[in-house]
Design a protein around this motif. Structure first.
Motif, PDB file in Angstrom:
ATOM      1  N   ASP A  11       0.878  -1.097  -0.018  1.00  0.00           N
ATOM      2  CA  ASP A  11       0.046   0.055   0.028  1.00  0.00           C
ATOM      3  C   ASP A  11       0.776   1.269   0.061  1.00  0.00           C
ATOM      4  O   ASP A  11       1.660   1.247   0.856  1.00  0.00           O
ATOM      5  N   ASP A  12       0.783   2.078  -1.055  1.00  0.00           N
ATOM      6  CA  ASP A  12       1.556   3.381  -0.907  1.00  0.00           C
ATOM      7  C   ASP A  12       2.887   3.064  -1.253  1.00  0.00           C
ATOM      8  O   ASP A  12       3.749   3.960  -0.543  1.00  0.00           O
ATOM      9  N   CYS A  51      -5.806   4.422  -3.807  1.00  0.00           N
ATOM     10  CA  CYS A  51      -6.216   3.232  -3.511  1.00  0.00           C
ATOM     11  C   CYS A  51      -7.322   2.293  -4.069  1.00  0.00           C
ATOM     12  O   CYS A  51      -7.368   1.417  -4.688  1.00  0.00           O
ATOM     13  N   LYS A 105      -5.966  -5.338   4.037  1.00  0.00           N
ATOM     14  CA  LYS A 105      -6.864  -3.987   3.562  1.00  0.00           C
ATOM     15  C   LYS A 105      -7.720  -4.423   2.440  1.00  0.00           C
ATOM     16  O   LYS A 105      -7.182  -4.559   1.294  1.00  0.00           O
ATOM     17  N   HIS A 211       1.316   2.068   4.124  1.00  0.00           N
ATOM     18  CA  HIS A 211       0.492   3.248   4.319  1.00  0.00           C
ATOM     19  C   HIS A 211       0.457   4.048   5.539  1.00  0.00           C
ATOM     20  O   HIS A 211       1.099   3.509   6.679  1.00  0.00           O
ATOM     21  N   ASP A 263      -0.132  -0.635  -4.801  1.00  0.00           N
ATOM     22  CA  ASP A 263      -1.497  -0.056  -5.390  1.00  0.00           C
ATOM     23  C   ASP A 263      -1.435   1.251  -5.987  1.00  0.00           C
ATOM     24  O   ASP A 263      -2.144   1.611  -7.029  1.00  0.00           O
ATOM     25  N   ASN A 264      -0.621   2.118  -5.544  1.00  0.00           N
ATOM     26  CA  ASN A 264      -0.348   3.365  -6.095  1.00  0.00           C
ATOM     27  C   ASN A 264       1.133   3.895  -5.759  1.00  0.00           C
ATOM     28  O   ASN A 264       1.827   3.501  -4.766  1.00  0.00           O
TER      29      ASN A 264
HETATM   30 MG   LIG Z   1      -2.925   2.966  -1.272  1.00  0.00          MG
END
Ligand SMILES: [Mg+2]
Ligand SMILES: O=[N+]([O-])c1ccc(O)c(OS(=O)(=O)O)c1
Length: 481
Positions: A11-12, A51, A105, A211, A263-264
């Motif tokens: 995540d991130d 996300c 998540k 994240h 995810d990003n």
């Molecule tokens: Mg994210």
């Protein structure tokens, strides 16, 4: 026998954050081992710089505009979610007898009576926090042992973050210090149980790391060289190491495809507590490369030759690839993903020649902000984002307002992956021809694009926020168990 699939989703996490992608102080020995023994991608893309939309595309093989998971992200009280008529990777595999589990998540909706939870999307089991772990007050929660509070405020006025098992709240607020251990044990049990039953399995492991707010338990806190962010990343790496041991120990490692990506792009506004995009421009919330190009590794011991691929690929391509490897039927819908087997198994060319870049808030008015065709990338629109603020590059910050580029900004991503030097079209008929091809691609793509009903525009209802003691008052503070 049909292969098992382990999909590890960070995540991130930025393109520059892993040791094997060149970060000087990140400790990621297990991911580095997966990269060294597997295929490391240099040109792998998510579909959204935030996300929920990115996760919708990962699980359906379709851009978020088709499924309706736009604009922005889902919240604890969101009425909407990933529509149940979308077919996820888990639903593609279930008819073939796969055991399926999601750990971590979710961020694709809860809804009334948990209607959008993983257990309604093809997953037999789920353990996790159903959205970002900053979507609840965190200033009194402990993020690092022994009792270091989480950094900053997170979202106030909402219920504290719940840990859910299937559709039941197990803990509220969650205890961050043993969360990753709980995820590891749950995932390991799922692998061992499936292996013992000789049942093929799909494990979707969307970790909360890295994240904001970063957290880590005793096994990682203070053990990295990179402070809180590095400790969180190390905890994720430790977990991945444990899962590898379980796969090996249960004798299924040689029949399991492991995929890792994020995810990003990195949330640069968190500064040294945020991720790093390496040489790429900007990060989360923007359609520059830093927001959309992700670290990605494919590992299948004895089957995938170790190496690096520069072929273009995307989270969109994971569903079609898994379906083809499992011998599963593809969903009878417009898929944007393509099977990337020939990249994985024969160092071949990608079937993907283009990638569309939608912003955080896609609209039919503007359509795609940028398109990559082969090595060229054309920006029709650019815009900064709060998530990518605080860097010296002013084009990344929220003050960089929406800008139309006509003719589009054109970059050669092989010579200039940092998108620093826009190409001049003057006296360059070859580049003008490239731009012509890109415009044709845009026309065709947008001609076929039908925006699904926006799920996020359905808004939020506080009564939908997960509360472990539904009758308690006053909400949301009374939701503690
Ligand atoms: Mg994210
Ligand atoms: O794009 N957004 O509007 C947005 C809002 C709140 C978030 O916490 C967020 O971060 S995200 O959930 O990790 O993508 C993104």
């Amino acid at each position: 026998s049909p292969p098992n699939f382990v999909l590890l989703f960070a995540d991130d996490l930025g393109f520059g954050d892993l040791g094997c992608y060149g970060h000087p102080t990140s400790l990621t020995p297990n991911l580095d081992r997966l990269a060294a023994g597997g295929l490391r991608f240099t040109d792998f893309y998510c579909t959204s710089p935030v996300c929920s939309p990115s996760r919708a595309s990962l699980l359906t093989g379709r851009y978020q505009t088709r499924s309706g998971v736009y604009p922005g992200v889902l919240y604890p009280g969101s009425r909407g979610g990933l529509p149940l008529n979308e077919t996820t990777i888990a639903e593609v595999l279930k008819p073939l007898g796969y055991a399926t589990a999601a750990v971590g998540k979710w961020h694709l909706g809860i809804g009334a009576n948990g209607t959008f939870l993983p257990t309604r999307q093809g997953f037999d089991q789920y353990l996790g926090i159903p959205y970002s772990h900053d979507m609840g007050p965190c200033q009194n929660l402990t993020c690092f042992p022994p009792d270091v509070k989480c950094f900053g405020l997170c979202d106030v006025g909402t219920v504290t973050v719940p840990l859910m098992y299937n559709e039941v709240i197990k803990q509220q607020p969650v205890n961050f210090l043993d969360l990753e251990n709980a995820y590891r044990d749950f995932a390991s049990d799922f692998i061992s149980t499936s292996a013992k039953k000789r049942q093929p399995f799909f494990l979707y492991f969307p970790s909360h790391h890295t994240h904001y707010p970063q957290f880590a338990g005793p096994g990682a806190a203070g053990m990295s060289l990179r402070g809180p962010f590095g400790d969180a990343l190390l905890e994720l790496d430790n977990t991945i190491g444990s899962l590898l041991e379980t796969l090996e120990g249960t004798g299924v490692l040689n029949n399991t495809l492991i995929l890792f990506t994020s995810d990003n792009g990195p949330e640069l506004m968190r500064m040294s507590r945020g991720g790093n995009a390496g040489p790429l421009r900007c990060g989360k919330g923007t359609t520059y490369e830093g927001g959309m190009r992700e670290p990605a590794i494919a590992y299948w011991r004895g089957i995938i030759q170790p190496g690096v691929t520069h072929e273009m690929a995307s989270t969109l391509d994971i569903l079609p690839t898994i379906a083809s490897l499992a011998g599963a039927k593809l969903p009878q819908v417009m898929l944007d993903g393509v099977d990337m087997s020939n990249i994985l198994f024969s160092q071949g060319k990608s079937k993907r020649e283009t990638m569309m870049f939608y912003p955080t808030n896609p609209s039919e008015t503007y359509g795609v902000f940028a398109i990559r065709l082969e090595k060229y990338k054309a920006h029709f629109y650019t815009q900064g984002a709060s998530h990518s603020g605080t860097t010296p590059d002013q084009d990344c910050s929220i003050f960089a307002s929406l800008t139309v580029h006509d003719p589009p900004l054109l970059f050669d991503l092989e010579a200039d992956p940092s998108e620093h030097y826009p190409l001049s079209l003057d006296k360059r008929p070859d580049l003008q021809a490239v731009l012509g091809r890109i415009k044709k691609v845009k026309e065709q793509f947008e001609g076929s694009m039908v925006f699904g009903e926006s799920q996020i525009s359905k808004g939020t209802d506080p009564s939908l926020e997960p509360c472990c003691s539904p009758q308690c008052e006053p909400k949301p503070n009374c939701c503690h168990c």
